[in-house]
Scaffold this active site. Structure first.
Site, PDB file in Angstrom:
ATOM      1  N   LEU A  20      37.131  21.640   0.235  1.00  0.00           N
ATOM      2  CA  LEU A  20      36.434  21.645  -1.056  1.00  0.00           C
ATOM      3  C   LEU A  20      35.051  22.273  -0.944  1.00  0.00           C
ATOM      4  O   LEU A  20      34.596  22.959  -1.863  1.00  0.00           O
ATOM      5  CB  LEU A  20      36.290  20.222  -1.589  1.00  0.00           C
ATOM      6  CG  LEU A  20      37.557  19.515  -2.053  1.00  0.00           C
ATOM      7  CD1 LEU A  20      37.254  18.048  -2.344  1.00  0.00           C
ATOM      8  CD2 LEU A  20      38.129  20.188  -3.289  1.00  0.00           C
ATOM      9  N   GLY A  23      29.332  22.920   4.776  1.00  0.00           N
ATOM     10  CA  GLY A  23      27.905  23.026   5.042  1.00  0.00           C
ATOM     11  C   GLY A  23      27.684  23.404   6.484  1.00  0.00           C
ATOM     12  O   GLY A  23      28.608  23.809   7.200  1.00  0.00           O
ATOM     13  N   GLY A  24      26.454  23.244   6.937  1.00  0.00           N
ATOM     14  CA  GLY A  24      26.130  23.655   8.290  1.00  0.00           C
ATOM     15  C   GLY A  24      26.691  22.748   9.366  1.00  0.00           C
ATOM     16  O   GLY A  24      26.784  23.153  10.523  1.00  0.00           O
ATOM     17  N   LYS A  43      35.001  13.916   4.363  1.00  0.00           N
ATOM     18  CA  LYS A  43      34.028  14.796   4.999  1.00  0.00           C
ATOM     19  C   LYS A  43      34.165  14.668   6.514  1.00  0.00           C
ATOM     20  O   LYS A  43      34.047  13.567   7.068  1.00  0.00           O
ATOM     21  CB  LYS A  43      32.609  14.417   4.555  1.00  0.00           C
ATOM     22  CG  LYS A  43      31.533  15.346   5.083  1.00  0.00           C
ATOM     23  CD  LYS A  43      30.202  15.029   4.426  1.00  0.00           C
ATOM     24  CE  LYS A  43      29.157  16.064   4.781  1.00  0.00           C
ATOM     25  NZ  LYS A  43      27.893  15.811   4.058  1.00  0.00           N
ATOM     26  N   VAL A  94      35.476  13.691  -6.758  1.00  0.00           N
ATOM     27  CA  VAL A  94      34.913  13.984  -8.076  1.00  0.00           C
ATOM     28  C   VAL A  94      35.386  15.367  -8.504  1.00  0.00           C
ATOM     29  O   VAL A  94      35.158  16.362  -7.810  1.00  0.00           O
ATOM     30  CB  VAL A  94      33.375  13.939  -8.049  1.00  0.00           C
ATOM     31  CG1 VAL A  94      32.815  14.304  -9.415  1.00  0.00           C
ATOM     32  CG2 VAL A  94      32.896  12.554  -7.634  1.00  0.00           C
ATOM     33  N   ASP A 137      18.606  15.620   0.906  1.00  0.00           N
ATOM     34  CA  ASP A 137      19.193  16.925   0.570  1.00  0.00           C
ATOM     35  C   ASP A 137      19.532  16.978  -0.918  1.00  0.00           C
ATOM     36  O   ASP A 137      20.650  17.322  -1.298  1.00  0.00           O
ATOM     37  CB  ASP A 137      20.433  17.176   1.424  1.00  0.00           C
ATOM     38  CG  ASP A 137      20.818  18.660   1.487  1.00  0.00           C
ATOM     39  OD1 ASP A 137      19.942  19.508   1.205  1.00  0.00           O
ATOM     40  OD2 ASP A 137      21.974  18.967   1.806  1.00  0.00           O
ATOM     41  N   LYS A 139      19.775  18.630  -4.240  1.00  0.00           N
ATOM     42  CA  LYS A 139      19.868  20.026  -4.664  1.00  0.00           C
ATOM     43  C   LYS A 139      20.997  20.139  -5.687  1.00  0.00           C
ATOM     44  O   LYS A 139      21.847  19.249  -5.788  1.00  0.00           O
ATOM     45  CB  LYS A 139      20.146  20.947  -3.472  1.00  0.00           C
ATOM     46  CG  LYS A 139      21.427  20.611  -2.707  1.00  0.00           C
ATOM     47  CD  LYS A 139      21.582  21.496  -1.484  1.00  0.00           C
ATOM     48  CE  LYS A 139      22.857  21.140  -0.703  1.00  0.00           C
ATOM     49  NZ  LYS A 139      22.987  21.981   0.509  1.00  0.00           N
ATOM     50  N   PRO A 140      21.025  21.226  -6.459  1.00  0.00           N
ATOM     51  CA  PRO A 140      22.036  21.340  -7.528  1.00  0.00           C
ATOM     52  C   PRO A 140      23.474  21.273  -7.037  1.00  0.00           C
ATOM     53  O   PRO A 140      24.344  20.762  -7.746  1.00  0.00           O
ATOM     54  CB  PRO A 140      21.722  22.702  -8.164  1.00  0.00           C
ATOM     55  CG  PRO A 140      20.266  22.886  -7.926  1.00  0.00           C
ATOM     56  CD  PRO A 140      20.015  22.301  -6.560  1.00  0.00           C
ATOM     57  N   ASP A 154      26.840  13.484  -1.415  1.00  0.00           N
ATOM     58  CA  ASP A 154      26.470  13.973  -0.090  1.00  0.00           C
ATOM     59  C   ASP A 154      25.244  13.292   0.482  1.00  0.00           C
ATOM     60  O   ASP A 154      24.168  13.856   0.583  1.00  0.00           O
ATOM     61  CB  ASP A 154      26.263  15.490  -0.093  1.00  0.00           C
ATOM     62  CG  ASP A 154      26.361  16.052   1.324  1.00  0.00           C
ATOM     63  OD1 ASP A 154      26.498  15.265   2.272  1.00  0.00           O
ATOM     64  OD2 ASP A 154      26.312  17.280   1.480  1.00  0.00           O
TER      65      ASP A 154
END
Length: 273
Positions: A20, A23-24, A43, A94, A137, A139-140, A154
């Protein structure tokens, strides 16, 4: 992708279906929880990082801390686990889109619409901060929208204050939305999250982050040393000056206070041309 594609593999009691997001340091998969026959998000920490026992232990510990949250605007974390050297978090799935997707699709938002998206995120952050958890973290792309529901997701690099006290951090987070103290080994508390939320507000109003210097280091330096950008609207500029203050003591202390100030700024008429 953070590590190999594990689609089709079974991890713990979950069948990983497809990625889905990535990330890093981890990848989020759509998955099926076999025992309950329901779809969830799982995750999985990059297997290379999972070999480091300290990183793996922190990932699990912070997952358990996130699972302690119980707020309608938090993406629920059900459990943290390890299976065959894979470390994972089981989370609510979600549907819908992220705030980042919406902004890329629609462009800048009005102040009123920005408040609609920021208010539930602020409430989720206040809930976390009251329980000693710092997101780190905001963020949008971590704000999820499904109809009229908004979630903050997250908490994978969150810090649990009940285990580490006032958390001292290195540069963990996303450069465009990181508070100055996140890059300077400074003491970190919930006001760093509110700085990130202020950056989200700027992105909503302009469709660009407050500081974007092309390169990672230059962007981080801009957060620390450059003036807060202005929009040419005095009420909103006063709001941003406080939300993005370099010194945490000069910022809003709660998400509710931030939202109230943004609402008031949006109600004031813009200056005459």
């Amino acid at each position: 992708m953070a590590g190999p594609d594990l689609s089709g593999r079974r991890v713990g009691g979950f069948e990983l279906i497809s990625p889905l997001a990535t990330g890093g340091f981890a990848t989020v998969y759509r998955a099926r929880q076999v025992r309950l026959d329901r779809e969830v998000a799982v995750k999985v920490l990059d297997p290379t990082l999972a070999r480091d026992p300290d990183i793996a232990a922190r990932f699990e510990r912070e997952g358990r801390a996130a699972a302690s949250l119980d707020h309608p605007n938090d993406v629920t974390v059900y459990e943290a686990g390890e299976d065959d050297c894979l470390v994972y978090l089981d989370m609510r799935l979600v549907e819908g889109e992220t705030l980042d997707d919406l902004l890329l699709r629609r462009g800048p938002l009005t102040t009123e619409r920005t408040v609609e998206y920021v208010r539930p995120v602020a409430a989720a952050l206040d809930h976390a901060h009251e329980r000693g958890l710092i997101h780190r973290d905001v963020k949008p792309s971590n704000v999820f929208i499904d109809g009229d529901r908004v979630w903050l997701g997250d908490f994978g690099i969150a810090a649990s204050a009940d285990q580490v006290g006032r958390y001292t951090t290195g540069a963990l987070g996303t450069a465009h939305y990181m508070a100055p103290e996140q890059t300077s080994q400074g003491e970190l508390d919930g006001r760093a999250d509110l700085y990130g939320l202020g950056c989200v507000v700027h992105r909503c109003l302009t469709n660009r982050p407050p500081y974007d210097r092309g390169e990672l280091v230059a962007t981080l330096v801009a957060h620390v040393s450059e003036p807060v950008p202005q929009l040419g609207q005095p009420a909103l500029d006063r709001f941003l000056a406080r939300a993005l203050a370099k010194d945490p003591d000069d910022r809003f202390t709660t998400g509710a206070e931030l939202v109230e100030a943004l609402t008031r700024a949006g109600e004031l008429p813009p200056p005459p041309p």
